[in-house]
Structure formats: C-alpha cells, structure tokens
Design a protein around this motif. Structure first.
Motif, PDB file in Angstrom:
ATOM      1  N   GLU B   5      -1.861 -38.632   0.079  1.00  0.00           N
ATOM      2  CA  GLU B   5      -0.722 -39.193  -0.663  1.00  0.00           C
ATOM      3  C   GLU B   5      -0.715 -38.759  -2.143  1.00  0.00           C
ATOM      4  O   GLU B   5       0.229 -39.026  -2.862  1.00  0.00           O
ATOM      5  N   MET B   6      -1.825 -38.154  -2.548  1.00  0.00           N
ATOM      6  CA  MET B   6      -1.908 -37.785  -3.968  1.00  0.00           C
ATOM      7  C   MET B   6      -0.965 -36.647  -4.297  1.00  0.00           C
ATOM      8  O   MET B   6      -0.761 -35.748  -3.494  1.00  0.00           O
ATOM      9  N   ASN B   7      -0.426 -36.711  -5.485  1.00  0.00           N
ATOM     10  CA  ASN B   7       0.438 -35.630  -5.955  1.00  0.00           C
ATOM     11  C   ASN B   7      -0.439 -34.468  -6.406  1.00  0.00           C
ATOM     12  O   ASN B   7      -1.087 -34.535  -7.434  1.00  0.00           O
ATOM     13  N   ARG B   8      -0.456 -33.409  -5.596  1.00  0.00           N
ATOM     14  CA  ARG B   8      -1.357 -32.294  -5.899  1.00  0.00           C
ATOM     15  C   ARG B   8      -0.642 -31.155  -6.621  1.00  0.00           C
ATOM     16  O   ARG B   8      -1.233 -30.131  -6.899  1.00  0.00           O
ATOM     17  N   GLU B   9       0.652 -31.363  -6.899  1.00  0.00           N
ATOM     18  CA  GLU B   9       1.424 -30.261  -7.483  1.00  0.00           C
ATOM     19  C   GLU B   9       0.930 -29.863  -8.868  1.00  0.00           C
ATOM     20  O   GLU B   9       0.882 -28.695  -9.209  1.00  0.00           O
ATOM     21  N   ASN B  10       0.577 -30.884  -9.660  1.00  0.00           N
ATOM     22  CA  ASN B  10       0.201 -30.601 -11.046  1.00  0.00           C
ATOM     23  C   ASN B  10      -1.301 -30.445 -11.231  1.00  0.00           C
ATOM     24  O   ASN B  10      -1.817 -30.717 -12.304  1.00  0.00           O
ATOM     25  N   GLU B  11      -1.983 -30.036 -10.188  1.00  0.00           N
ATOM     26  CA  GLU B  11      -3.443 -29.876 -10.295  1.00  0.00           C
ATOM     27  C   GLU B  11      -3.777 -28.909 -11.432  1.00  0.00           C
ATOM     28  O   GLU B  11      -3.308 -27.767 -11.447  1.00  0.00           O
ATOM     29  N   MET B  12      -4.574 -29.350 -12.394  1.00  0.00           N
ATOM     30  CA  MET B  12      -4.886 -28.492 -13.544  1.00  0.00           C
ATOM     31  C   MET B  12      -6.367 -28.174 -13.684  1.00  0.00           C
ATOM     32  O   MET B  12      -6.760 -27.386 -14.533  1.00  0.00           O
ATOM     33  N   LEU B  13      -7.196 -28.836 -12.862  1.00  0.00           N
ATOM     34  CA  LEU B  13      -8.639 -28.545 -12.886  1.00  0.00           C
ATOM     35  C   LEU B  13      -8.925 -27.484 -11.828  1.00  0.00           C
ATOM     36  O   LEU B  13      -8.647 -27.685 -10.644  1.00  0.00           O
ATOM     37  N   TYR B  14      -9.440 -26.354 -12.264  1.00  0.00           N
ATOM     38  CA  TYR B  14      -9.772 -25.286 -11.328  1.00  0.00           C
ATOM     39  C   TYR B  14     -11.062 -25.619 -10.585  1.00  0.00           C
ATOM     40  O   TYR B  14     -11.942 -26.299 -11.129  1.00  0.00           O
ATOM     41  N   SER B  15     -11.179 -25.094  -9.360  1.00  0.00           N
ATOM     42  CA  SER B  15     -12.460 -25.220  -8.676  1.00  0.00           C
ATOM     43  C   SER B  15     -13.440 -24.252  -9.348  1.00  0.00           C
ATOM     44  O   SER B  15     -13.026 -23.289 -10.004  1.00  0.00           O
ATOM     45  N   GLY B  16     -14.734 -24.527  -9.196  1.00  0.00           N
ATOM     46  CA  GLY B  16     -15.731 -23.647  -9.810  1.00  0.00           C
ATOM     47  C   GLY B  16     -16.141 -24.086 -11.190  1.00  0.00           C
ATOM     48  O   GLY B  16     -16.871 -23.377 -11.873  1.00  0.00           O
ATOM     49  N   HIS B  17     -15.698 -25.264 -11.619  1.00  0.00           N
ATOM     50  CA  HIS B  17     -16.142 -25.789 -12.915  1.00  0.00           C
ATOM     51  C   HIS B  17     -17.633 -26.139 -12.842  1.00  0.00           C
ATOM     52  O   HIS B  17     -18.221 -26.161 -11.770  1.00  0.00           O
TER      53      HIS B  17
END
Lengths: 380, 300
Positions: B5-17
């Motif tokens: 249900e989470m809004n994933r459109e504005n994801e700003m954290l990249y994987s690999g941090h």
C-alpha cells in the motif's frame, strides 16, 4: 568622486553595500561591531538589498555564509579576535568547500586575559586555513580591498579575509573616496560563480573521501591560491581604470642608498611611511597580501634595492618562535644569495608604534645590537 | 500499512547505501524523502548518515546533500534557505538532518538560534540515543540506565535523557512533532503537515540502532513500536509551543517497560531500582503530556 569622512569600519560596511551582496550574517564583537551596525542601518533604510541574519555566534555567522554560498549567493560577515578563533572549524571548511566568501577580521588581541588592542595573532592563527589574507593600512585601502577581494574570491573560488587593525583603523576617521553603487557595479557585477546545491540534481556535496582524493583537492586549492598575486595585479589594473587607484601585493619605498628596510603590514605600515623622512638611509616594504605569501615579489624588490637588513614589525608573537611575518620572510628568502639580515620589533599585545620607537630600533641596529629581537615595550 | 500500500513512486533512497542492516535512520530518511520530495535539499551534519550517504561522486539520495561540520547544522540550514531564496528558489524544501549528538549536544546552540529566528526549514533529528557513528558513546539523548562505551560496565548512563521536545516547544516554533519508523503513516502525516507550514519546524524521530542497542536487525520495527506502546516515546505534535496533541490515542494500559528494554543488550543488567526510576520518568512524562493536551483543548 565624493569624499566622505568615515571610520575604517564604516568604510568596510559601505564597500559591502556598494558591492551588493545577497546575505549578511551579523554578530557583534569589539572592535568589529560598527561594521555590522552600519550594515544594519543600510538594511533599515532599505538600501542593503540583502538578507540580514542576526545569528547567535560567530561560528554560526560563518556557517550561515557557508549555506548561502552553497546556493550560489554572495555573502559577507565580519569578526575579530575570539570570534575568529571560535570560527576556526568553519574557516577550514569554507576553503575546502571552495566557497568564495569575503570576511573582514579586525585585529584584536586574544585572551586570557581580556585585551582589546590590535595584536594580529587572531588572523595569523588562521594562516593555514586556505584563505587568502590581505592586510590594509587605512580606511581607503579597506574600502578598495573589499571590492577587489570579491573579484579575487569569485574568480579563484577561494575565501578571502580582509584584515585591518582594531581602533587604529576601525575607529579612526579618514577622508575616503567613496564611489556610488553604479560605479562599483562597473568593476564588479552580480555573482556568477556556480551554485553547489542545485535542487533537482542529486549530489553528495563534501561527503567523505579517502586521503588520495583529498590530496588532489588540496593540490587544486594550492594551485588556485598561487594564482592570486598575478590576478591581484590584473584586478588592480582594472580597478585603476575605473577608480584611478591601484595597489600591489607588496610595495616598497627604496630611496637611493638606503641599506635598511622596515617591513610592516596593516596600520603600522602607514606609521612607517610617515616616519621615513626622519629615518635617514631607510626604506620600507609594505606587505598587503600575506596568503598566499608573495615571496617572488619580495625577492624582486630586494634584487632592485640596496637593502642589507630588514626590520620586521610584528604586532604578534608566535611564542617559542617569534614574529610571524619575520618567520615567513625568512622562509621566503631561504637560499637567496646576499640575503639581508633580519631584525624583529615585536609589538605583541597590539601596542602602538611611534616614530621614536622606529628611530631607536634602527639606531640600535647601528650599535651592533647582538640580539635580532626587540620587545617593543622596552622602546616605549 | 502493508508494504504494497506504500506509495513507492517518490522513492529517493537508492539501494546500495552504506547503512547497517536494520538501521532505523536509513528507514527514517527513506520515509522522509519520499514524503517531502522530490524538490528537496538536505543539509547533513556529522552523523551516521555522513557514512550512509556514500563516497562521492556516488550518493544514496536522489536530491542534493550538503554536508556540514558537526555543530553547524542549524546555521548552515539557515544560510542555505536564505541563499536559495536569494536565487529565487522558494519552492525547494530545505531539510536539516542531524543525529541526536548534532541536535541535543553539539548542535543545540545553532538549532536554538535558528528556531528562535523562525528560519524557514525543517530540522529532522534522527535519534538513536548515542554517538553511534563513532561506536556507541553517551550523548545527552542516551536514556538513564543504558550502557555505552563511555559508560561501560559497571557504569551506566546517569541522568535523564534531555527533553528536546520541551526545549523546542519553549521556542514557540510553528510545529514540532515526534515520529518513529514503526508508524510510517503517522510520520508521513507529520512531515507533510510540516511541509505545508512556513517557519521553523522540528521533527524528532526515534530510530533504533541494532549494533548500538544490541538488538537483531529484524527487531527494529518491533522496538520502535514497543517504544511507543510502553510510553517511552509518545507520539505527539505541538504547534507554537501551546497546542499539544497526541497523534496516537492515549492508552492508560501500556506495554510493560521491561518488554521494550528486555530485548536490548544496552539494558542487559539494569536492576530493579533503575527500572523503577525509568518507569517513574515515563509516568511523569505521560501525566505532563495529558495535562498539556487538556490545557490545549481548554485554550480552543
């Protein structure tokens, strides 16, 4: 052009207003306070055209400048003494970040105990922070140098400290040729250096890097700063076209046959200049630029002159080593054939320099005083 | 809320941090950037996130991050906001991100100055209750009774955790709120509320730290939930220092504190007396909050 009778502090503030900055961060400290007060008065009259932020410390004043410069804004702050010492971490950070910040430091002794007199130890303690430092010997020079400092800074992307003596310059009134804003804009337009923070563009700005990367950045910073003396000359040519005055990183008075030179920076240089007629066979060297240290220019002056000895006036003392201008001069002349002998007159604590002291100092050299180091209070 | 249900459109954290597994701070900033982005500029003071952000030119976030020295966050944030305004970039949200050290301790002066001037940005403190980037040393946000590497056995942290929310409320800022990673809707509501307000806004996020607290990386959300349900970290918001509101209904029957502390190695050998002191603190805090909420209702 209109002359106005203003103090050194007022000259500094008017210069900043004429340059046109985006933000001023203000915090009071004696003997600098009149600068931020004069800027606040411009703001109150709607003539500053900048955000005026009354911060809660000197550290925050420079931190605030840091943030604004990151957005590409032209900024100004001023401090003195303990205020400059308190900023120390941010002073390093500004040059590492390559922010073209111009800051005035009005020399004042650092405690303990409390002392307000204009020892230069405050600004000289910051000599290794990657800032350019220019020392001014009068209110006109303060005004003109601030205009030039913005040009230097923004072209080299290095911060610049404009330094002058507390009270002797900050609180003394002189007739200063003050051009209007339009004329100043002919010399310096709006800021054109690139912003580092650009909304919409990801960037890990000044994030952690290994030493191998850090040395490359230090090298770039070093190379940029070494361009300053030549650039300063170029900027002064342009300045002369607009305002009819010019300055050099170092200049000298070399009377024919003069064997002794007095080297000074700041207000003492003006005292030396006016005392020369009473000092037979003596010339002078005025050091304006201290960082980068204009070693080549000094060597060139010595080559052309007949100076055999230099008396360095140091209104500061690196305890355990001596006067800082003298140390720097010795390093700059290392390896030079026919190197002049160097004598030091210490005005540590910010004590006044009189013509009588200068005469006694120069005469005592003639009496073959063994020690090259004289404490100024013993000549009072 | 379910993950789907989470809004994933504005994801700003990249994987690999570079965060540790189960890091509450990474999760907090993920929620934060998603709620406030994309037109966002972050000022980041020395903290775990200085490392999580990665080594330039790589970056962990899809927005500018301006690193700054430890004590300077509040002032660099003030400057950046003013600088962006001078350049006509009024629409960019400026977020200052600091750990508890950069907020409660070394950053407090600049924070207080910026709050008092009502500077127009959001100050977010992700609180993992110690200097975790340097390896778990005591801060003034460390709870009473916890063990740290500057309070090793048989020592423990003396003195209460500093009440930063009361300090910020005393500055009468337009908005201050607490949040934590187990309640993402609540956090999102508070961040979005803050974004709509101008002036100084303060968000205090409790972010559990598995290596520091001595917990499993899988327990972060559970810890965050227990911190709220035990009353150790109540969720509330304050407007102008006067209007206090709980954002989760007040429950008289709270989870026993021992459940929250029991799974954390930093509280491993806390004795009954110290547990009682902590419980009394929490009880007092709840009464204080209830009183504030009641007074706020009367004011309306």
């Amino acid at each position: 052009m209109p002359f106005e009778v203003v103090s050194g502090s007022q000259a500094a503030a008017i210069a900043v207003q004429r340059v046109g900055v985006d933000m001023v961060a203000a915090y009071p400290i004696t003997p600098q306070t009149a600068i931020v007060e004069t800027l606040a008065n411009f703001d109150a009259r709607g003539e500053l055209g900048a955000e005026f932020v009354s911060v809660e410390s000197e550290y925050s004043a420079l931190a605030c400048c840091n943030g604004a410069a990151a957005a590409g804004a032209r900024v100004f702050t001023a401090t003195a003494s303990h205020g400059l010492a308190y900023m120390h971490e941010m002073i390093h950070w500004c040059s590492g970040a390559r922010f073209p910040i111009v800051m005035v430091n009005v020399n004042r002794s650092i405690g303990a105990p409390w002392c307000l007199d204009p020892d230069q130890g405050d600004s000289l303690s910051q000599r290794d922070t990657g800032w350019m430092q220019i020392y001014c010997s009068g209110a006109q020079e303060v005004f003109d140098t601030i205009l030039q400092a913005y040009r230097l800074s923004e072209e080299l992307l290095l911060p610049c400290m404009v330094v002058f003596d507390g009270f002797y310059i900050s609180h003394t009134y002189e007739a200063v040729d003050i051009p209007d804003k339009k004329q100043v804009e002919r010399f310096i337009g709006p800021p054109t250096f690139p912003p580092q923070v650009v909304p919409g563009e990801p960037g890990n700005i000044h994030g952690i890097i290994p030493g191998e990367k850090q040395i490359q950045l230090i090298k770039l910073k070093y190379e940029a700063m070494m361009k300053a003396p030549a650039l300063f000359e170029g900027i002064n040519s342009n300045f002369e076209e607009v305002f009819g005055r010019r300055y050099s990183a170092v200049d000298a008075v070399t009377p024919r046959g003069a064997k002794t030179a007095i080297l000074a920076a700041g207000a003492t240089a003006e005292t030396v200049r006016w005392s020369l007629p009473q000092l037979a066979g003596t010339g002078m060297i005025q050091l304006r630029m201290f960082r980068p240290f204009p070693a080549e220019q000094i060597r060139a002056i010595l080559k052309k002159s007949e100076f055999e000895r230099i008396v360095v006036i140091d209104r500061n003392c690196s305890v355990g080593a001596g006067g800082i201008f003298a140390q720097e001069l010795k390093a700059a002349l290392y390896g030079l054939e026919d190197r002049p002998a160097i004598y030091e007159l210490s005005l540590a604590g910010g004590i006044d320099l009189t013509g009588e002291m200068l005469i006694e100092m120069v005469e005592s050299i003639d009496q073959n005083v063994k020690s090259g180091y004289r404490w100024g209070d013993e000549l009072l | 809320m379910k993950i789907e249900e989470m809004n994933r459109e504005n994801e700003m954290l990249y994987s690999g941090h570079s965060a540790c597994p189960g890091c509450g701070a990474a999760l907090a900033v993920r929620f934060l950037t998603r709620a406030l982005g994309p037109n966002l500029a972050i000022v980041l003071t020395a903290s775990c996130w200085s490392i999580i952000a990665g080594v330039p030119p790589l970056t962990a976030l899809k927005c500018p991050i301006l690193h700054c020295p430890f004590p300077s966050a509040g002032s660099v944030g003030s400057g950046l906001r003013r600088g962006l305004n001078a350049k006509g970039k009024f629409d960019t949200t400026v977020v200052v991100l600091a750990g508890d050290g950069g907020t409660f301790d070394i950053g407090l002066q600049a924070l207080s100055g910026a709050a008092q001037r009502n500077e127009d940005f959001i100050f977010v403190c992700y609180d993992n209750e110690a200097y975790m980037n340097t390896g778990m040393q005591t801060s003034s946000a460390t709870p009473f009774g916890a063990r740290t590497n500057t309070a090793p056995y048989p020592l423990f942290k003396e003195g209460q955790k500093k009440d930063i929310m009361q300090i910020m409320a005393a500055h009468s800022i337009p908005y201050a709120a607490t949040a934590t990673v187990a309640f993402p809707e609540d956090m999102e509501y508070k961040l979005k509320t803050a974004q709509k307000i101008s002036g100084f806004r303060f968000i205090h996020i409790l972010s559990p730290c598995p290596p520091g607290w001595g917990t499993e990386s899988s327990e972060t959300i559970e810890l965050s939930r227990l911190a709220v349900s035990s009353g150790a970290f109540p969720l509330f918001e304050v407007r102008y220092g006067m209007d206090w509101k709980m954002t989760l209904p007040l429950e008289e029957k709270r989870t026993p504190l021992s459940e929250y502390l029991g799974i954390q190695k930093r509280f491993k050998d806390i004795d009954r007396d110290r547990l009682r002191v902590l419980q009394e603190e929490i009880d007092y805090e709840w009464e204080f909050l209830k009183d504030k909420v009641k007074r706020s209702e009367v004011l309306k």
